[in-house]
Scaffold this motif. Sequence first.
Motif, PDB file in Angstrom:
ATOM      1  N   GLN A  34       0.822  -1.206   0.000  1.00 43.52           N
ATOM      2  CA  GLN A  34       0.000   0.000   0.000  1.00 43.52           C
ATOM      3  C   GLN A  34       0.856   1.256   0.000  1.00 43.52           C
ATOM      4  O   GLN A  34       0.514   2.250  -0.657  1.00 43.52           O
ATOM      5  CB  GLN A  34      -0.947  -0.008   1.200  1.00 43.52           C
ATOM      6  CG  GLN A  34      -1.930   1.152   1.231  1.00 43.52           C
ATOM      7  CD  GLN A  34      -2.864   1.182   0.036  1.00 43.52           C
ATOM      8  OE1 GLN A  34      -3.124   0.155  -0.598  1.00 43.52           O
ATOM      9  NE2 GLN A  34      -3.372   2.366  -0.291  1.00 43.52           N
ATOM     10  N   LYS A  37       1.860   1.861  -3.514  1.00 48.26           N
ATOM     11  CA  LYS A  37       0.725   2.326  -4.314  1.00 48.26           C
ATOM     12  C   LYS A  37       0.431   3.795  -4.053  1.00 48.26           C
ATOM     13  O   LYS A  37       0.208   4.578  -4.991  1.00 48.26           O
ATOM     14  CB  LYS A  37      -0.511   1.471  -4.013  1.00 48.26           C
ATOM     15  CG  LYS A  37      -0.418   0.046  -4.536  1.00 48.26           C
ATOM     16  CD  LYS A  37      -1.677  -0.748  -4.199  1.00 48.26           C
ATOM     17  CE  LYS A  37      -1.611  -2.155  -4.783  1.00 48.26           C
ATOM     18  NZ  LYS A  37      -2.829  -2.947  -4.480  1.00 48.26           N
ATOM     19  N   TRP A 220      -0.445  -3.140 -11.236  1.00 41.63           N
ATOM     20  CA  TRP A 220      -0.046  -4.241 -10.364  1.00 41.63           C
ATOM     21  C   TRP A 220      -0.645  -5.560 -10.834  1.00 41.63           C
ATOM     22  O   TRP A 220      -1.812  -5.621 -11.226  1.00 41.63           O
ATOM     23  CB  TRP A 220      -0.477  -3.957  -8.926  1.00 41.63           C
ATOM     24  CG  TRP A 220       0.168  -2.712  -8.395  1.00 41.63           C
ATOM     25  CD1 TRP A 220      -0.367  -1.445  -8.400  1.00 41.63           C
ATOM     26  CD2 TRP A 220       1.469  -2.596  -7.818  1.00 41.63           C
ATOM     27  NE1 TRP A 220       0.527  -0.567  -7.862  1.00 41.63           N
ATOM     28  CE2 TRP A 220       1.659  -1.229  -7.486  1.00 41.63           C
ATOM     29  CE3 TRP A 220       2.485  -3.510  -7.547  1.00 41.63           C
ATOM     30  CZ2 TRP A 220       2.831  -0.768  -6.905  1.00 41.63           C
ATOM     31  CZ3 TRP A 220       3.647  -3.065  -6.957  1.00 41.63           C
ATOM     32  CH2 TRP A 220       3.816  -1.699  -6.642  1.00 41.63           C
TER      33      TRP A 220
END
Length: 224
Positions: A34, A37, A220
């Motif tokens: 995360q 990202k 991804w």
Amino acid sequence: MIGGLAALGVLGTGAARASDPVAHSTLTPDEALQLLKVGNDAYVTEAPFRAAWGRERRVELARGQAPFCVLVGCSDSRVPPELLFGRGLGELFIIRNAGNTIDTTALGSVEYGVGVLGCPLVVVLGHENCGAVAAAVEVVERNATFPGVIGEMVQPIIPAVLSVRGGGSEGLLDRAVRANARRVAGRLKTQSPILQQALAAGRLKVVAARYDLDDGDVAWMEDV
């Protein structure tokens, strides 16, 4: 940190250490992913971010490192991992070569990042218009040859090209880029006992990704 290898049974008990051991990252694999990202989203939108680059951080890292991600990326100058993920010093343990492939040296480096440094995440990052993958496509499609050892360098990419060749020549390069990243990630998950142990314990995630040169976005591929 070399002393950490002794804990893995890689070195003897008398092995010297390069630096004092430091605590590993406390991030879970999902939390680590995360962070990347969010960092890439900020990069794409050109949002301001403050990465740790200064003297205080340098002094802290001189005592040891605790990165949260091993990143296997391409040597391409247009794909700088820290920048496109908005990360600072000591956060990414990076292995780079043309075509983001895995040889013995690269595999050992990944295993060091996971087994010794405690990284909870491994990312294999391919990118748009990769020259090494394009060379492998040329070998498959036109039986091309290259000077020096470039031909040998692209040999590990050829199976990825062959695996997506059935879709026609249009878009073959980009399909091969994605297939190559996925193939390398899959190899890491199946051919490294050190990574397999961490995966089985839930301490590690291995994912593939593809970076777009034009818009800066990372796509991804987590279902490797």
